[in-house]
Write an enzyme that holds these catalytic residues in place. Sequence first.
Site, PDB file in Angstrom:
ATOM      1  N   PRO A  80       0.833  -1.210   0.000  1.00  0.00           N
ATOM      2  CG  PRO A  80       0.099  -0.947   2.204  1.00  0.00           C
ATOM      3  CD  PRO A  80       0.828  -1.900   1.301  1.00  0.00           C
ATOM      4  CB  ALA A  82      -0.418   7.537   0.480  1.00  0.00           C
ATOM      5  CD  GLN A 129      -2.326   1.327   4.229  1.00  0.00           C
ATOM      6  OE1 GLN A 129      -2.779   2.095   3.377  1.00  0.00           O
ATOM      7  NE2 GLN A 129      -1.180   1.577   4.854  1.00  0.00           N
ATOM      8  CG  HIS A 258       5.904   2.720   7.038  1.00  0.00           C
ATOM      9  ND1 HIS A 258       4.686   2.284   7.485  1.00  0.00           N
ATOM     10  CD2 HIS A 258       5.627   3.674   6.117  1.00  0.00           C
ATOM     11  CE1 HIS A 258       3.718   2.956   6.873  1.00  0.00           C
ATOM     12  NE2 HIS A 258       4.272   3.799   6.026  1.00  0.00           N
ATOM     13  NE  ARG A 261       7.262   6.630   2.916  1.00  0.00           N
ATOM     14  CZ  ARG A 261       7.391   7.659   2.089  1.00  0.00           C
ATOM     15  NH1 ARG A 261       8.536   7.880   1.474  1.00  0.00           N
ATOM     16  NH2 ARG A 261       6.391   8.470   1.853  1.00  0.00           N
ATOM     17  CG  ASP A 289       6.914  -3.306   3.157  1.00  0.00           C
ATOM     18  OD1 ASP A 289       6.498  -3.071   2.020  1.00  0.00           O
ATOM     19  OD2 ASP A 289       7.258  -2.424   3.964  1.00  0.00           O
ATOM     20  N   GLY A 291      12.572  -2.538   1.123  1.00  0.00           N
ATOM     21  CA  GLY A 291      13.859  -2.622   0.469  1.00  0.00           C
ATOM     22  C   GLY A 291      13.984  -3.596  -0.676  1.00  0.00           C
ATOM     23  NE  ARG A 313      10.959   4.763  -0.894  1.00  0.00           N
ATOM     24  CZ  ARG A 313      11.134   4.294   0.340  1.00  0.00           C
ATOM     25  NH1 ARG A 313      11.369   3.000   0.534  1.00  0.00           N
ATOM     26  NH2 ARG A 313      11.053   5.106   1.384  1.00  0.00           N
TER      27      ARG A 313
END
Length: 369
Positions: A80, A82, A129, A258, A261, A289, A291, A313
């Site tokens: 997920p 944004a 999510q 995350h 982040r 999740d 990297g 990403r």
Amino acid sequence: MTAGAALDLAELARAAKAVIPAAVWDFVEGGSGAELSLGANRSALDSLALVPRVLRDVSAPTAGCALLGAQAEMPVAIAPMAYQRLLHPDGELAVARAAKLAGIPFTVPMLSSVAVEQVASSGADLWFQLYWLRDRGKTAELLARAQAAGCRAVVLTVDVPRMGRRLRDLRNSFALPGEVGAAHFAPDQAVAAQRRKDGASAVADHTSQAFDPSLSWPDLEWLRGRTSLPLVLKGVLDPRDALRASQSGVDALVVSNHGGRQLDGALPAIDALPAVREAVGETCEVLLDSGIRSGVDVLRAIARGARGVLLGRPVLHGLALGGAEGVGRTLALLRAEIDDALALAGCRDVHEAAGLRLAKSPAQRREGQ
């Protein structure tokens, strides 16, 4: 360079950076604080060397596996993320269409810039999510909308009691443009992410107003009582939390910091994975999740105990380079790399990859790490 000309995800990223506005690139790529965890995710993955097997008849390796009870063409789901219309006008709908063609799940972000009902028109295998909101009624409403739209699982992100201090966004005074907003929120609520203030992140301002930092274990019982869908907790690093989650009836965990982040200095997800896997045993699925950038990374995660991975990403890089077609190129490259890595590691399928040994890479040993 176009998405079609790229030969790996690193080339895709370089091509995407050339076309994405600088402030949006920082929003996508940035981490929190000094971005120590952002860099550590990559270093930790690179420190792991796979020990391949030989004489295994890998003439027809297969990457397919089951994720949350449904077959996927490779051990990958889309994370997920944004406001995907920042990268392309079709946003989340384009990504879902690419996921459908690739045969993998797409996690609809709660802060999606396209409503879940429209994303569902893609026909993709959808997970939804949730962040925990101060407005409990709004949380219930979103859960009901996700179920009605056909989402097959609920992914509760649990590592954002508040948004991490992302210095790139603060320096850029980052705010969403008027044509991009949180499609699941009323306009008078979503507009907070579009109000630019010098030295502040409007996106962080919006989440501080909307997210409830009091989320705790009893709230899981409330959520579990309102859906029969598989429940996934995303953002777990400590095996004690993993064990309690499995004992609470959670169906799957996503080991994640995350993407660097949130808490800067947090343990890299790949380093947290073995202890989490040991803590929960086979009581729930474990995904990784943070990297992932190659097929070799996927095998590293599986060899360390993950059922599969969430890809973040690189999907946005592909989206910026060509909408659904660009994301499709990202996923096709990753699939080719997974197939190649399976064969070269002597694995006929993902199950055999779980039995691979890992060692510290020679470069890391030379550096004394």
